[in-house]
Design a protein around this motif. Sequence first.
Motif, PDB file in Angstrom:
ATOM      1  N   LYS A 217       0.833  -1.193   0.000  1.00  0.00           N
ATOM      2  CA  LYS A 217       0.000   0.000   0.000  1.00  0.00           C
ATOM      3  C   LYS A 217       0.880   1.260   0.000  1.00  0.00           C
ATOM      4  CE  LYS A 217      -4.250   1.574   1.978  1.00  0.00           C
ATOM      5  NZ  LYS A 217      -5.178   1.636   3.071  1.00  0.00           N
ATOM      6  N   LYS A 218       1.957   1.192   0.770  1.00  0.00           N
ATOM      7  CA  LYS A 218       2.875   2.341   0.878  1.00  0.00           C
ATOM      8  C   LYS A 218       3.488   2.679  -0.486  1.00  0.00           C
ATOM      9  CE  LYS A 218       6.883   3.624   3.613  1.00  0.00           C
ATOM     10  NZ  LYS A 218       8.131   2.966   3.243  1.00  0.00           N
ATOM     11  N   ASP A 219       3.950   1.636  -1.203  1.00  0.00           N
ATOM     12  CA  ASP A 219       4.540   1.862  -2.529  1.00  0.00           C
ATOM     13  C   ASP A 219       3.500   2.367  -3.518  1.00  0.00           C
ATOM     14  OD1 ASP A 219       7.117   1.253  -1.905  1.00  0.00           O
ATOM     15  OD2 ASP A 219       7.003  -0.834  -2.550  1.00  0.00           O
ATOM     16  N   THR A 220       2.282   1.832  -3.411  1.00  0.00           N
ATOM     17  CA  THR A 220       1.198   2.273  -4.300  1.00  0.00           C
ATOM     18  C   THR A 220       0.946   3.763  -4.115  1.00  0.00           C
ATOM     19  OG1 THR A 220       0.176   0.101  -4.191  1.00  0.00           O
ATOM     20  CG2 THR A 220      -1.239   1.912  -4.899  1.00  0.00           C
ATOM     21  N   ILE A 221       0.837   4.183  -2.862  1.00  0.00           N
ATOM     22  CA  ILE A 221       0.570   5.599  -2.571  1.00  0.00           C
ATOM     23  C   ILE A 221       1.736   6.462  -3.068  1.00  0.00           C
ATOM     24  CG2 ILE A 221       0.330   7.283  -0.685  1.00  0.00           C
ATOM     25  CD1 ILE A 221      -1.246   5.030   0.811  1.00  0.00           C
ATOM     26  N   ALA A 222       2.962   5.954  -2.864  1.00  0.00           N
ATOM     27  CA  ALA A 222       4.141   6.726  -3.282  1.00  0.00           C
ATOM     28  C   ALA A 222       4.149   6.923  -4.794  1.00  0.00           C
ATOM     29  CB  ALA A 222       5.412   6.014  -2.827  1.00  0.00           C
ATOM     30  N   LEU A 223       3.907   5.856  -5.556  1.00  0.00           N
ATOM     31  CA  LEU A 223       3.930   5.977  -7.018  1.00  0.00           C
ATOM     32  C   LEU A 223       2.793   6.883  -7.500  1.00  0.00           C
ATOM     33  CD1 LEU A 223       5.650   4.583  -9.413  1.00  0.00           C
ATOM     34  CD2 LEU A 223       3.468   3.523  -9.954  1.00  0.00           C
ATOM     35  N   ARG A 224       1.622   6.683  -6.885  1.00  0.00           N
ATOM     36  CA  ARG A 224       0.444   7.456  -7.293  1.00  0.00           C
ATOM     37  C   ARG A 224       0.638   8.951  -7.081  1.00  0.00           C
ATOM     38  NH1 ARG A 224      -4.506   4.120  -5.066  1.00  0.00           N
ATOM     39  NH2 ARG A 224      -4.376   2.681  -6.823  1.00  0.00           N
ATOM     40  N   SER A 225       1.432   9.311  -6.068  1.00  0.00           N
ATOM     41  CA  SER A 225       1.580  10.730  -5.746  1.00  0.00           C
ATOM     42  C   SER A 225       2.304  11.485  -6.867  1.00  0.00           C
ATOM     43  CB  SER A 225       2.331  10.896  -4.433  1.00  0.00           C
ATOM     44  OG  SER A 225       3.682  10.545  -4.619  1.00  0.00           O
ATOM     45  N   PHE A 226       2.937  10.754  -7.792  1.00  0.00           N
ATOM     46  CA  PHE A 226       3.646  11.417  -8.887  1.00  0.00           C
ATOM     47  C   PHE A 226       2.736  11.762 -10.064  1.00  0.00           C
ATOM     48  CE2 PHE A 226       7.293   9.310  -6.853  1.00  0.00           C
ATOM     49  CZ  PHE A 226       8.136  10.404  -6.746  1.00  0.00           C
ATOM     50  N   SER A 227       1.515  11.198 -10.081  1.00  0.00           N
ATOM     51  CA  SER A 227       0.682  11.431 -11.268  1.00  0.00           C
ATOM     52  C   SER A 227      -0.699  11.961 -10.909  1.00  0.00           C
ATOM     53  CB  SER A 227       0.554  10.140 -12.086  1.00  0.00           C
ATOM     54  OG  SER A 227      -0.105   9.165 -11.336  1.00  0.00           O
ATOM     55  N   GLY A 228      -1.278  12.712 -11.840  1.00  0.00           N
ATOM     56  CA  GLY A 228      -2.656  13.193 -11.710  1.00  0.00           C
ATOM     57  C   GLY A 228      -3.437  12.641 -12.887  1.00  0.00           C
ATOM     58  N   MET A 229      -4.633  12.126 -12.620  1.00  0.00           N
ATOM     59  CA  MET A 229      -5.380  11.441 -13.681  1.00  0.00           C
ATOM     60  C   MET A 229      -6.645  12.227 -14.037  1.00  0.00           C
ATOM     61  SD  MET A 229      -5.334   7.972 -14.812  1.00  0.00           S
ATOM     62  CE  MET A 229      -6.436   6.930 -15.714  1.00  0.00           C
ATOM     63  N   VAL A 230      -6.906  12.317 -15.330  1.00  0.00           N
ATOM     64  CA  VAL A 230      -8.160  12.923 -15.812  1.00  0.00           C
ATOM     65  C   VAL A 230      -8.887  11.860 -16.639  1.00  0.00           C
ATOM     66  CG1 VAL A 230      -9.170  14.750 -17.233  1.00  0.00           C
ATOM     67  CG2 VAL A 230      -7.187  15.246 -15.799  1.00  0.00           C
ATOM     68  N   PHE A 231     -10.129  11.585 -16.259  1.00  0.00           N
ATOM     69  CA  PHE A 231     -10.889  10.488 -16.866  1.00  0.00           C
ATOM     70  C   PHE A 231     -11.822  10.988 -17.963  1.00  0.00           C
ATOM     71  CE2 PHE A 231      -9.914   9.524 -12.462  1.00  0.00           C
ATOM     72  CZ  PHE A 231      -9.431   8.237 -12.514  1.00  0.00           C
ATOM     73  N   GLN A 232     -12.345  10.034 -18.741  1.00  0.00           N
ATOM     74  CA  GLN A 232     -13.352  10.375 -19.768  1.00  0.00           C
ATOM     75  C   GLN A 232     -14.559  11.074 -19.145  1.00  0.00           C
ATOM     76  OE1 GLN A 232     -14.853   7.237 -22.360  1.00  0.00           O
ATOM     77  NE2 GLN A 232     -12.851   6.264 -22.256  1.00  0.00           N
ATOM     78  N   GLY A 233     -15.096  10.453 -18.116  1.00  0.00           N
ATOM     79  CA  GLY A 233     -16.276  11.019 -17.430  1.00  0.00           C
ATOM     80  C   GLY A 233     -15.780  11.635 -16.142  1.00  0.00           C
ATOM     81  N   PHE A 234     -15.749  12.875 -16.074  1.00  0.00           N
ATOM     82  CA  PHE A 234     -15.078  13.811 -15.173  1.00  0.00           C
ATOM     83  C   PHE A 234     -14.919  13.376 -13.713  1.00  0.00           C
ATOM     84  CE2 PHE A 234     -18.554  15.352 -17.994  1.00  0.00           C
ATOM     85  CZ  PHE A 234     -17.801  15.292 -19.151  1.00  0.00           C
ATOM     86  N   HIS A 235     -15.896  12.588 -13.181  1.00  0.00           N
ATOM     87  CA  HIS A 235     -15.772  12.051 -11.817  1.00  0.00           C
ATOM     88  C   HIS A 235     -15.620  13.136 -10.750  1.00  0.00           C
ATOM     89  CE1 HIS A 235     -14.488   7.710 -12.984  1.00  0.00           C
ATOM     90  NE2 HIS A 235     -15.081   8.291 -14.000  1.00  0.00           N
ATOM     91  N   LEU A 236     -16.341  14.229 -10.881  1.00  0.00           N
ATOM     92  CA  LEU A 236     -16.338  15.230  -9.792  1.00  0.00           C
ATOM     93  C   LEU A 236     -17.315  14.769  -8.708  1.00  0.00           C
ATOM     94  CD1 LEU A 236     -16.526  18.464 -11.991  1.00  0.00           C
ATOM     95  CD2 LEU A 236     -14.508  17.595 -10.795  1.00  0.00           C
ATOM     96  N   PHE A 237     -17.085  15.218  -7.478  1.00  0.00           N
ATOM     97  CA  PHE A 237     -18.050  14.917  -6.415  1.00  0.00           C
ATOM     98  C   PHE A 237     -19.289  15.783  -6.640  1.00  0.00           C
ATOM     99  CE2 PHE A 237     -13.901  14.315  -4.209  1.00  0.00           C
ATOM    100  CZ  PHE A 237     -13.996  12.944  -4.043  1.00  0.00           C
ATOM    101  N   PRO A 238     -20.481  15.166  -6.820  1.00  0.00           N
ATOM    102  CA  PRO A 238     -21.665  15.949  -7.186  1.00  0.00           C
ATOM    103  C   PRO A 238     -22.151  16.890  -6.087  1.00  0.00           C
ATOM    104  CG  PRO A 238     -22.239  13.622  -6.883  1.00  0.00           C
ATOM    105  CD  PRO A 238     -20.741  13.720  -6.777  1.00  0.00           C
ATOM    106  N   HIS A 239     -21.880  16.544  -4.835  1.00  0.00           N
ATOM    107  CA  HIS A 239     -22.396  17.353  -3.723  1.00  0.00           C
ATOM    108  C   HIS A 239     -21.388  18.409  -3.276  1.00  0.00           C
ATOM    109  CE1 HIS A 239     -20.090  13.975  -2.266  1.00  0.00           C
ATOM    110  NE2 HIS A 239     -19.870  14.652  -1.152  1.00  0.00           N
TER     111      HIS A 239
END
Length: 245
Positions: free
Chosen positions: A74-96
């Motif tokens: 989990k630690k390595d996953t979080i570390a690698l993920r912190s280097f990238s920002g993802m933008v998806f096809q369907g925006f995935h904003l929090f609706p509320h």
Amino acid sequence: MIDVTNLKKKFDELTVLESIDFSVKKGEVVCLIGPSGSGKTTLLRCLNLLEVPNGGSITIGNKTLTFDNAPPSKKDTIALRSFSGMVFQGFHLFPHKTVMENIIEAPLVVKKRKKVELMKEGDVLLKKVGMFEHRDKYPDSLSGGQQQRAAIARALMMNPEVMLFDEPTSALDPQLVKEVLRVIEELAKEGQTMVIVTHEMNFARRVADKVLFMDEGFIVEEGTASEVLENPKEQRTKEFLQLLD
Ligand code: ADP
């Protein structure tokens, strides 16, 4: 900045990524193209471990993870993920949540940063993507193009080394595509490192330092935009591009 070696991914019996090798230098824009089902989205999702690869290795920034023996911690996953920002096809904003609440959420919760500071940074980013005047609105009152621009600002709030875009305009009405592509082009000019899955070939021509053509789980051809899109060497690349004409 990114180094991918012999990356493999299968879903049960279906091997989607056979063996993927590529690298991205700091400041480079790489466009990933190829037929539907060739594994482009899976590859992008592997880069920030939304999918866990079954073999090979990924380096982003100064973090290298190898997947040949066991899934990453989990630690390595979080570390690698912190280097990238993802933008998806369907925006995935929090609706509320409002646009501003959406974009400060991650650094507020994950980095435990101060709201006042984040709102100042948020204002700067919302101006950059042309969304400042919509900062207090909720996603359902915005167009798809506006939602996607807010989603781009949200990803940028974490100061990622690399931005990953998964067909960022494919869910948009044609008249809204341009405003989103313009924002991405602006980021390219500023030297933001990016990997973009796209079907917009004219856009790829304008922004890509490198184009990767994927088919059946391999990168079949790579080169500059003019090499791959204007003078493809491989038969499969030629056939794919002809189908788009
Ligand atoms: P592309 O982005 O090039 O269209 P994808 O990476 O979305 O390709 O999909 C490649 C293949 O992997 C497709 O056959 C798809 O059905 C399959 N696939 C993708 N995600 C999953 C999943 N979570 N479970 C099972 N199969 C999947």
